[in-house]
Design an enzyme around this catalytic site. Structure first.
Site, mmCIF file in Angstrom:
data_model
loop_
_atom_site.group_PDB
_atom_site.id
_atom_site.type_symbol
_atom_site.label_atom_id
_atom_site.label_comp_id
_atom_site.label_asym_id
_atom_site.label_seq_id
_atom_site.Cartn_x
_atom_site.Cartn_y
_atom_site.Cartn_z
ATOM 1 N N HIS A 22 -14.452 -0.831 2.891
ATOM 2 C CA HIS A 22 -14.450 -1.626 4.121
ATOM 3 C C HIS A 22 -14.101 -0.789 5.347
ATOM 4 C CE1 HIS A 22 -14.380 -4.582 0.944
ATOM 5 N NE2 HIS A 22 -14.609 -5.549 1.800
ATOM 6 N N PHE A 32 -5.797 -0.409 5.465
ATOM 7 C CA PHE A 32 -4.490 -0.448 4.809
ATOM 8 C C PHE A 32 -4.192 0.845 4.064
ATOM 9 C CE2 PHE A 32 -6.098 -4.984 4.562
ATOM 10 C CZ PHE A 32 -5.583 -5.303 5.811
ATOM 11 N N ASP A 60 -14.363 -10.093 9.483
ATOM 12 C CA ASP A 60 -12.917 -9.907 9.279
ATOM 13 C C ASP A 60 -12.205 -9.484 10.558
ATOM 14 O OD1 ASP A 60 -13.280 -10.625 6.686
ATOM 15 O OD2 ASP A 60 -12.908 -8.658 5.830
ATOM 16 N N ARG A 84 -18.826 -1.904 3.312
ATOM 17 C CA ARG A 84 -19.083 -3.239 2.790
ATOM 18 C C ARG A 84 -20.547 -3.636 2.915
ATOM 19 N NH1 ARG A 84 -16.433 -8.645 5.591
ATOM 20 N NH2 ARG A 84 -16.959 -10.155 3.977
ATOM 21 N N GLU A 130 0.795 -1.217 0.000
ATOM 22 C CA GLU A 130 0.000 0.000 0.000
ATOM 23 C C GLU A 130 0.833 1.275 0.000
ATOM 24 O OE1 GLU A 130 -2.445 -3.385 1.359
ATOM 25 O OE2 GLU A 130 -0.477 -2.613 1.960
#
Length: 311
Positions: free
Chosen positions: A106, A80, A114, A164, A55
């Site tokens: 997300h 990220f 997650d 999401r 990233e």
């Protein structure tokens, strides 16, 4: 009722932008299926670049491409993009004020199963502290689509936060989105609820419940968290005398902090915050986690009553 995740709108908007503007480039960190940039990759493979799971490199290369006159959308999960690549965003994109749009999907605790490592409740705080960074957190599909289009027209860095979880559509295709402007969705004179992202839906549900109890709540959708619409906040503070903020983010550094900071200087009134308290999340179904961490209409109602008592 039609439902879509705001990340779905991001993907569609990129495809439509690609057709209109040959200078639009999309980059991703090996997550094209999840971030919904895969549609752009399929339509315009010569303008799509996969940086891999790197990233920091993604953001540095995006900045370099922006110096060549391209409008670059750089995408990854919020954790990220904002977290792992913060230094590169600050120094390579923010400091030179380059035309890079960070599409962070997300975001928030609704990432669900997650777990805490991927549930980013700190990204708005990280991004709004970067000088010159515009921060946008849309509430539904149409607002997300319009926000992407508006961001493409803005010269400079933008952080776009997408979710999401599928959400009901609030707005239709005629909805007018303007960067830096809050939108009043309900009128009321007892209290104001200022919400962003998926919590706009909970704020409207809370307003309905409060109305049944004889409390008239004004509801403001604050999709742009930076620059903040201080004028609409001051008017609400003057006319209702108390504010409750609601966000799918930490109560530290996000919308609640931004609103409190602004009103402390311009029009001090009681402000109570609904959001993730000073804690990490956990793995579980998204809707269960939202309720568990107090991101609900019920908690907004509770905070509204406390705020009114402080007037």
């Amino acid at each position: 009722m039609k439902m879509n995740a705001t990340r779905d709108a991001y993907g569609q908007a990129l495809v439509d932008l690609g057709a209109k503007n040959k200078n639009v480039i999309v980059m991703d960190a090996d997550l094209a299926a999840a971030t919904k940039t895969g549609g752009f990759r399929k339509a315009y493979p010569d303008r799509f670049y996969n940086a891999g799971i790197a990233e920091g490199n993604l953001m540095s290369v995006a900045g370099g491409m922006a110096t060549m006159g391209y409008t670059v959308f750089a995408s990854s999960f919020a954790m990220f993009a904002a977290g792992r690549a913060f230094e590169q965003i600050r120094n390579t994109i923010g400091y030179p004020a380059l035309n890079v749009k960070i599409g962070a999907t997300h975001g928030g605790i609704s990432v669900g199963e997650d777990g805490a490592s991927h549930q980013c409740n700190e990204d708005i705080a990280l991004m709004r502290v970067i000088p010159g960074m515009t921060v946008i957190n849309p509430a539904d599909y149409q607002e997300a689509y319009a926000a992407v289009m508006a961001a493409a027209e803005l010269d400079g860095p933008v952080y776009l936060r997408f979710g999401r979880l599928a959400l009901p559509h609030l707005f239709d295709e005629n909805y007018k989105f303007e960067i830096g402007k809050g939108v009043q969705l309900r009128d009321g004179n007892d209290v104001t609820i200022v919400a962003t992202g998926l919590m706009v839906h909970e704020a409207l549900a809370a307003a309905d419940e409060l109305a049944a109890q004889g409390i008239n709540a004004r509801v403001i959708n604050m999709a742009t968290i930076k620059p903040l619409d201080v004028d609409i906040l001051v008017k609400a503070a003057q006319e209702t005398g108390a504010i409750v903020t609601a966000e799918e983010h930490s109560v530290i550094g996000g919308l609640g902090s931004a609103v409190t900071e602004a009103l402390a200087e311009a029009c001090p009134v009681p402000v109570l915050r609904v959001g993730v308290e000073d804690t990490f999340g956990e793995s579980g179904p998204a809707k269960d986690l939202l309720k568990l961490y107090g991101l609900s209409a019920e908690n907004i109602v509770c905070k509204v009553k406390k705020a009114i008592a402080l007037k």
